[in-house]
Design an enzyme around this catalytic site. Structure first.
Site, PDB file in Angstrom:
ATOM      1  N   TYR A 111      -4.472  73.684 -19.211  1.00 53.05           N
ATOM      2  CA  TYR A 111      -4.308  72.659 -17.953  1.00 53.05           C
ATOM      3  C   TYR A 111      -4.806  71.185 -18.470  1.00 53.05           C
ATOM      4  O   TYR A 111      -4.459  70.407 -18.239  1.00 53.05           O
ATOM      5  CB  TYR A 111      -4.924  73.144 -16.552  1.00 53.05           C
ATOM      6  N   SER A 158      -6.825  64.294 -14.626  1.00 57.26           N
ATOM      7  CA  SER A 158      -7.836  65.245 -14.269  1.00 57.26           C
ATOM      8  C   SER A 158      -9.011  65.240 -14.799  1.00 57.26           C
ATOM      9  O   SER A 158      -9.231  65.072 -16.203  1.00 57.26           O
ATOM     10  CB  SER A 158      -7.201  66.832 -14.205  1.00 57.26           C
TER      11      SER A 158
END
Length: 338
Positions: free
Chosen positions: A159, A134
């Protein structure tokens, strides 16, 4: 020559997810057999996940198994039974803000789950493991555009921590067990059949109800919005080319997949409103509430896609207007015409 040929057995984890379903469909259309797994969790509306699967199950070369990558015994048995050639791990607990309130979900799916996939690839060797990372790994980096050469040691959400950990784990397994692995740092993916927790989707739902929409950092935020079809093209290109061994002996690579063109959030909202009005979904722009930056958010994302261009002659190029127009058309059909 691409290693992604019609005779290859491909596993896509997270196949009921936004990117997983779009990738599976592209592969199925080219005649490649896909086994898709997903735990169908209720992080967002499961009806949307089943709708994606219903579309995929119209293809005879698709098989779906409800399975959680955190279930080690189930994953081991699947790999033992199927002997996959190429694995694309897109299963993950997504979302930056949710990671602040529900950290356990990220450890289970993104760390334990990914470890199980790596172990399965070690015990049942594959030609290529491709996995989702990501843009959040760049944290609060000030230098732009973000390059895969940049240090990414300052994540600002759990995350992001899990995604950076995936890259580190994959590198170790690549070096130790010669598993060819490629990580893909996705930049703000959007489009039809997308995730309802994403800002553009949430904005649309509020616009339809005539509610005020909240824009953080007082509207001064930039995102490298990347249309889902461009993401899928990038993944398919990468799947077909396993990385060479690097200087340290690991067949390992990481790419950015982003639009290489950050857009201001306010401009994004205005473009979305314009597309929704054109489809007759809303009749007027919404009132906007400008708020301070949220914990875990970053000011901007901006992908340097030089390696993607050099290795595949490709970079994402769908304009915001075109992508949001397609989203608006889908939204009207799916939600308004039922």
């Amino acid at each position: 020559m691409s290693i992604l040929t019609a005779d290859k057995k491909v596993l896509v984890t997270g196949a009921a997810g936004f990117i997983g379903a779009a990738l599976s469909k592209r592969l199925l259309e080219t005649g490649i057999s896909v086994t898709g797994i997903d735990n169908i969790n209720d992080y967002y509306d499961v009806e949307l996940k089943y709708e994606r699967l219903k579309d995929l199950e119209t293809y005879s070369n698709f098989r779906f198994i409800k399975m959680d990558i955190a279930d080690k015994a189930a994953i081991d048995k699947l790999f033992d039974d199927e002997k996959f050639d190429i694995v694309v791990n897109l299963a993950a607990q997504a979302g930056v803000r949710y990671s602040i309130t529900n950290p356990d979900a990220y450890i289970n799916s993104n760390l334990i789950g990914f470890f199980n996939i790596l172990e399965a690839c070690r015990n049942h060797p594959v030609e290529h493991l491709v996995y989702a990372s990501s843009s959040s790994v760049y944290g609060s980096n000030k230098k732009v555009p973000y390059s895969v050469e940049d240090k990414v040691d300052n994540p600002v959400s759990l995350y992001a921590v899990t995604k950076k950990s995936n890259e580190l784990m994959a590198h170790a397994y690549s070096k130790l067990y010669k598993i060819p692995s490629t990580g893909l740092r996705f930049f703000t993916v959007y489009g039809p059949m997308g995730r309802p927790d994403m800002a553009y989707f949430g904005f649309t739902n509020k616009l339809v109800k005539g509610e005020k929409i909240q824009i953080f950092n007082f509207g001064d935020m930039k995102r490298d919005f990347t249309y889902v079809d461009d993401i899928v093209t990038g993944i398919v290109n990468v799947m077909g080319k396993a990385p060479e061994e690097t200087e340290d002996g690991a067949p390992y690579k990481v790419y950015n997949i982003g639009n290489n063109q950050p857009e201001n959030l306010l401009y994004f909202v205005e473009t979305l409103e314009k597309c929704l009005m054109k489809e007759g979904i809303i009749s007027a722009p919404a009132e906007k509430e400008l708020l301070p930056m949220q914990p875990g958010d970053v000011y901007q994302t901006y992908a340097d896609v030089t390696d993607l261009i050099n290795d595949f002659g490709f970079k994402p190029s769908t304009s915001l207007e075109e992508g949001l127009s397609r989203f608006a058309k889908w939204y009207k059909t799916y939600y308004m015409n039922k």
